[in-house]
Design a protein around this motif. Structure first.
Motif, PDB file in Angstrom:
ATOM      1  N   ALA A  25      39.101  48.500  39.539  1.00 55.55           N
ATOM      2  CA  ALA A  25      39.742  47.964  38.333  1.00 55.55           C
ATOM      3  C   ALA A  25      41.126  47.424  38.665  1.00 55.55           C
ATOM      4  CB  ALA A  25      39.828  49.044  37.254  1.00 55.55           C
ATOM      5  N   GLY A  26      41.901  48.182  39.454  1.00 58.06           N
ATOM      6  CA  GLY A  26      43.236  47.722  39.825  1.00 58.06           C
ATOM      7  C   GLY A  26      43.209  46.434  40.621  1.00 58.06           C
ATOM      8  N   VAL A  27      42.300  46.351  41.598  1.00 60.06           N
ATOM      9  CA  VAL A  27      42.212  45.147  42.429  1.00 60.06           C
ATOM     10  C   VAL A  27      41.738  43.950  41.609  1.00 60.06           C
ATOM     11  CG1 VAL A  27      40.989  44.087  44.370  1.00 60.06           C
ATOM     12  CG2 VAL A  27      41.844  46.427  44.566  1.00 60.06           C
ATOM     13  N   LYS A  28      40.709  44.140  40.807  1.00 60.43           N
ATOM     14  CA  LYS A  28      40.147  43.024  40.037  1.00 60.43           C
ATOM     15  C   LYS A  28      41.146  42.464  39.021  1.00 60.43           C
ATOM     16  CE  LYS A  28      35.316  44.467  40.403  1.00 60.43           C
ATOM     17  NZ  LYS A  28      34.150  45.016  39.686  1.00 60.43           N
ATOM     18  N   LEU A  29      41.824  43.354  38.294  1.00 57.95           N
ATOM     19  CA  LEU A  29      42.788  42.884  37.297  1.00 57.95           C
ATOM     20  C   LEU A  29      43.963  42.171  37.960  1.00 57.95           C
ATOM     21  CD1 LEU A  29      42.774  45.928  34.833  1.00 57.95           C
ATOM     22  CD2 LEU A  29      41.794  43.665  34.445  1.00 57.95           C
ATOM     23  N   THR A  30      44.420  42.701  39.073  1.00 63.19           N
ATOM     24  CA  THR A  30      45.538  42.065  39.783  1.00 63.19           C
ATOM     25  C   THR A  30      45.139  40.681  40.300  1.00 63.19           C
ATOM     26  OG1 THR A  30      46.411  44.224  40.476  1.00 63.19           O
ATOM     27  CG2 THR A  30      47.153  42.275  41.695  1.00 63.19           C
ATOM     28  N   ILE A  31      44.025  40.602  41.012  1.00 62.86           N
ATOM     29  CA  ILE A  31      43.562  39.326  41.566  1.00 62.86           C
ATOM     30  C   ILE A  31      43.161  38.368  40.457  1.00 62.86           C
ATOM     31  CG2 ILE A  31      41.820  38.228  43.035  1.00 62.86           C
ATOM     32  CD1 ILE A  31      43.909  39.825  44.561  1.00 62.86           C
ATOM     33  N   GLY A  32      42.538  38.902  39.401  1.00 61.91           N
ATOM     34  CA  GLY A  32      42.103  38.052  38.296  1.00 61.91           C
ATOM     35  C   GLY A  32      43.255  37.342  37.609  1.00 61.91           C
ATOM     36  N   TYR A  33      44.348  38.080  37.357  1.00 59.85           N
ATOM     37  CA  TYR A  33      45.519  37.464  36.708  1.00 59.85           C
ATOM     38  C   TYR A  33      46.286  36.552  37.677  1.00 59.85           C
ATOM     39  CZ  TYR A  33      45.153  40.178  32.400  1.00 59.85           C
ATOM     40  OH  TYR A  33      44.735  40.689  31.195  1.00 59.85           O
ATOM     41  N   MET A  34      46.295  36.915  38.947  1.00 56.51           N
ATOM     42  CA  MET A  34      47.017  36.098  39.930  1.00 56.51           C
ATOM     43  C   MET A  34      46.325  34.759  40.182  1.00 56.51           C
ATOM     44  SD  MET A  34      48.225  38.858  42.841  1.00 56.51           S
ATOM     45  CE  MET A  34      48.719  37.523  43.936  1.00 56.51           C
ATOM     46  N   PHE A  35      44.969  34.789  40.160  1.00 57.84           N
ATOM     47  CA  PHE A  35      44.227  33.587  40.539  1.00 57.84           C
ATOM     48  C   PHE A  35      43.377  33.030  39.393  1.00 57.84           C
ATOM     49  CE2 PHE A  35      45.050  35.873  44.510  1.00 57.84           C
ATOM     50  CZ  PHE A  35      45.683  34.875  45.239  1.00 57.84           C
ATOM     51  N   PHE A  36      43.748  33.367  38.150  1.00 55.38           N
ATOM     52  CA  PHE A  36      43.234  32.705  36.949  1.00 55.38           C
ATOM     53  C   PHE A  36      41.719  32.825  36.781  1.00 55.38           C
ATOM     54  CE2 PHE A  36      46.746  30.191  38.845  1.00 55.38           C
ATOM     55  CZ  PHE A  36      47.738  30.541  37.953  1.00 55.38           C
ATOM     56  N   SER A  37      41.178  34.019  36.963  1.00 59.57           N
ATOM     57  CA  SER A  37      39.739  34.221  36.769  1.00 59.57           C
ATOM     58  C   SER A  37      39.477  35.126  35.576  1.00 59.57           C
ATOM     59  CB  SER A  37      39.094  34.818  38.031  1.00 59.57           C
ATOM     60  OG  SER A  37      37.740  35.132  37.781  1.00 59.57           O
ATOM     61  N   GLN A  38      39.009  34.536  34.471  1.00 63.53           N
ATOM     62  CA  GLN A  38      38.675  35.312  33.278  1.00 63.53           C
ATOM     63  C   GLN A  38      37.507  36.260  33.563  1.00 63.53           C
ATOM     64  OE1 GLN A  38      40.004  35.589  30.213  1.00 63.53           O
ATOM     65  NE2 GLN A  38      41.731  34.322  30.835  1.00 63.53           N
ATOM     66  N   ALA A  39      36.536  35.789  34.378  1.00 59.19           N
ATOM     67  CA  ALA A  39      35.373  36.631  34.680  1.00 59.19           C
ATOM     68  C   ALA A  39      35.785  37.877  35.451  1.00 59.19           C
ATOM     69  CB  ALA A  39      34.345  35.829  35.485  1.00 59.19           C
ATOM     70  N   LEU A  40      36.674  37.732  36.429  1.00 58.09           N
ATOM     71  CA  LEU A  40      37.113  38.886  37.217  1.00 58.09           C
ATOM     72  C   LEU A  40      37.971  39.822  36.378  1.00 58.09           C
ATOM     73  CD1 LEU A  40      36.775  39.966  40.083  1.00 58.09           C
ATOM     74  CD2 LEU A  40      38.983  38.958  40.663  1.00 58.09           C
ATOM     75  N   ILE A  41      38.780  39.268  35.480  1.00 53.17           N
ATOM     76  CA  ILE A  41      39.576  40.101  34.569  1.00 53.17           C
ATOM     77  C   ILE A  41      38.649  40.915  33.673  1.00 53.17           C
ATOM     78  CG2 ILE A  41      41.152  40.053  32.600  1.00 53.17           C
ATOM     79  CD1 ILE A  41      42.460  37.589  33.902  1.00 53.17           C
ATOM     80  N   ALA A  42      37.626  40.248  33.137  1.00 61.32           N
ATOM     81  CA  ALA A  42      36.662  40.955  32.284  1.00 61.32           C
ATOM     82  C   ALA A  42      35.940  42.043  33.062  1.00 61.32           C
ATOM     83  CB  ALA A  42      35.650  39.961  31.715  1.00 61.32           C
ATOM     84  N   ASP A  43      35.577  41.735  34.306  1.00 61.48           N
ATOM     85  CA  ASP A  43      34.920  42.730  35.153  1.00 61.48           C
ATOM     86  C   ASP A  43      35.855  43.902  35.431  1.00 61.48           C
ATOM     87  OD1 ASP A  43      33.004  43.911  36.665  1.00 61.48           O
ATOM     88  OD2 ASP A  43      33.140  42.542  38.372  1.00 61.48           O
ATOM     89  N   GLY A  44      37.150  43.607  35.601  1.00 61.04           N
ATOM     90  CA  GLY A  44      38.125  44.667  35.809  1.00 61.04           C
ATOM     91  C   GLY A  44      38.239  45.584  34.604  1.00 61.04           C
ATOM     92  N   TYR A  45      38.260  44.993  33.404  1.00 60.13           N
ATOM     93  CA  TYR A  45      38.284  45.811  32.190  1.00 60.13           C
ATOM     94  C   TYR A  45      36.994  46.616  32.042  1.00 60.13           C
ATOM     95  CZ  TYR A  45      42.623  43.889  30.303  1.00 60.13           C
ATOM     96  OH  TYR A  45      43.935  43.555  30.097  1.00 60.13           O
ATOM     97  N   ASN A  46      35.898  46.030  32.480  1.00 61.99           N
ATOM     98  CA  ASN A  46      34.627  46.743  32.455  1.00 61.99           C
ATOM     99  C   ASN A  46      34.700  47.996  33.320  1.00 61.99           C
ATOM    100  OD1 ASN A  46      31.789  47.243  32.090  1.00 61.99           O
ATOM    101  ND2 ASN A  46      31.412  46.288  34.053  1.00 61.99           N
ATOM    102  N   ASN A  47      35.259  47.869  34.530  1.00 60.95           N
ATOM    103  CA  ASN A  47      35.427  49.028  35.405  1.00 60.95           C
ATOM    104  C   ASN A  47      36.405  50.039  34.812  1.00 60.95           C
ATOM    105  OD1 ASN A  47      35.176  47.129  38.524  1.00 60.95           O
ATOM    106  ND2 ASN A  47      33.579  48.052  37.256  1.00 60.95           N
ATOM    107  N   ALA A  48      37.451  49.535  34.153  1.00 58.01           N
ATOM    108  CA  ALA A  48      38.405  50.447  33.512  1.00 58.01           C
ATOM    109  C   ALA A  48      37.719  51.265  32.421  1.00 58.01           C
ATOM    110  CB  ALA A  48      39.573  49.650  32.930  1.00 58.01           C
ATOM    111  N   ALA A  49      36.833  50.608  31.671  1.00 56.66           N
ATOM    112  CA  ALA A  49      36.082  51.324  30.636  1.00 56.66           C
ATOM    113  C   ALA A  49      35.127  52.341  31.259  1.00 56.66           C
ATOM    114  CB  ALA A  49      35.296  50.332  29.782  1.00 56.66           C
TER     115      ALA A  49
END
Length: 291
Positions: A25-49
């Motif tokens: 979750a930490g890696v996906k949210l960080t990379i997702g926001y840094m490199f503009f990927s909504q899908a990876l951000i959503a996947d990161g929130y999924n892992n957080a849940a």
């Protein structure tokens, strides 16, 4: 291995899932926001849940290990179901949040920027990790016969497929199809909500003493194969977390003594426990009816 020893063994799988989800979750949210990927951000929130789900299972496993007391004569096995029910509501909130963000990006006036390929490699790497975690938890769940941990392994597998979907969305968005990334995030949000509903449905069914009729078939076969059982009038069961309790009414020959009838009831209890992991069976014996 007894019931309580199996519950303690199952904690290993829950801790593995928690540690994995925290890292991913930490890696996906960080990379997702840094490199503009909504899908990876959503996947990161999924892992957080999913961290909530794993913690709920861990707490349930811990509480379930408490021995019966005056207020809980049947033990504390339902703690798993209660924790899962609470987790389902939290996961649903996260799912709605992901859907809102993806929908705003997909249908809003501002289009999503094409993500960097680094996000894609993070997604596919996470998928490989989750497939491995799912395989481990599935093996452990079957070894200790833990329904809670088996549900975690299925959730791990779903998360792996979600990451594969995120990878596909990111690759498509990289080739100047930015809306595909947002669409993938929207689909992931729907998967999160579906997972929450699935967990809620199973937990509510268990807490309301629901039990699928087809699951009683092997129990009936085990009872009816006994020589002195001339009729099975009734069998019903309910789940207390990963523990199963059953009520059985059988018919035997009227001339049997109380001691013989007791031996038959004890044999039914032992067979159901040894063959089907039923922890507690209440057997009522009645005389066979004359035709």
């Amino acid at each position: 291995m007894g019931r309580y020893e199996r519950l303690r063994e199952g904690e290993k799988g829950a801790w593995l899932s928690i540690a994995t989800y925290l890292g991913l979750a930490g890696v996906k949210l960080t990379i997702g926001y840094m490199f503009f990927s909504q899908a990876l951000i959503a996947d990161g929130y999924n892992n957080a849940a999913d961290i909530v789900v794993s913690i709920a299972v861990l707490i349930g496993l811990r509480i379930s290990q408490k021995p019966p007391d005056r207020d809980h004569p049947y033990g504390h096995f339902r703690a798993e179901s209660i924790a899962a029910l609470l987790a389902a509501f939290i996961i649903m909130v996260v799912g709605f949040q992901v859907l809102w963000g993806a929908g705003t990006s997909l249908f809003g006036e501002t289009r999503t920027e094409s993500p960097n390929l680094i996000a894609a490699w993070v997604a596919i790497g996470a998928a490989a990790i989750m497939f491995a975690v799912s395989w481990y938890n599935k093996r452990l769940a079957k070894k200790i016969n833990s329904q809670g941990l088996l549900a975690v392994s299925k959730d791990n597998r779903v998360d792996a497929f979600v990451s594969v979907g995120a990878f596909i969305g990111i690759i498509a968005a990289y080739f100047h199809l930015g809306w595909v990334d947002s669409l993938a995030a929207l689909i992931i949000g729907l998967v999160i909500c579906y997972t929450a509903w699935h967990i809620f449905r199973d937990a509510a069914h268990s807490l309301s003493d629901g039990f699928h009729e087809e699951d009683l078939t092997p129990y009936r076969a085990t009872i009816e194969e006994l020589e002195h059982v001339h009729g099975l009038k009734m069998i019903r069961a309910r789940k207390l977390g990963s523990s199963i309790h059953a009520d059985v009414v059988i018919e035997v020959e009227p001339h049997l003594s109380v001691e013989d009838s007791h031996e038959i009831a004890t044999q039914i209890e032992n067979n159901l426990k040894n063959e089907h992991e039923i922890d507690h069976t209440n057997v009522h014996v009645e005389p066979k009816r004359k035709k």
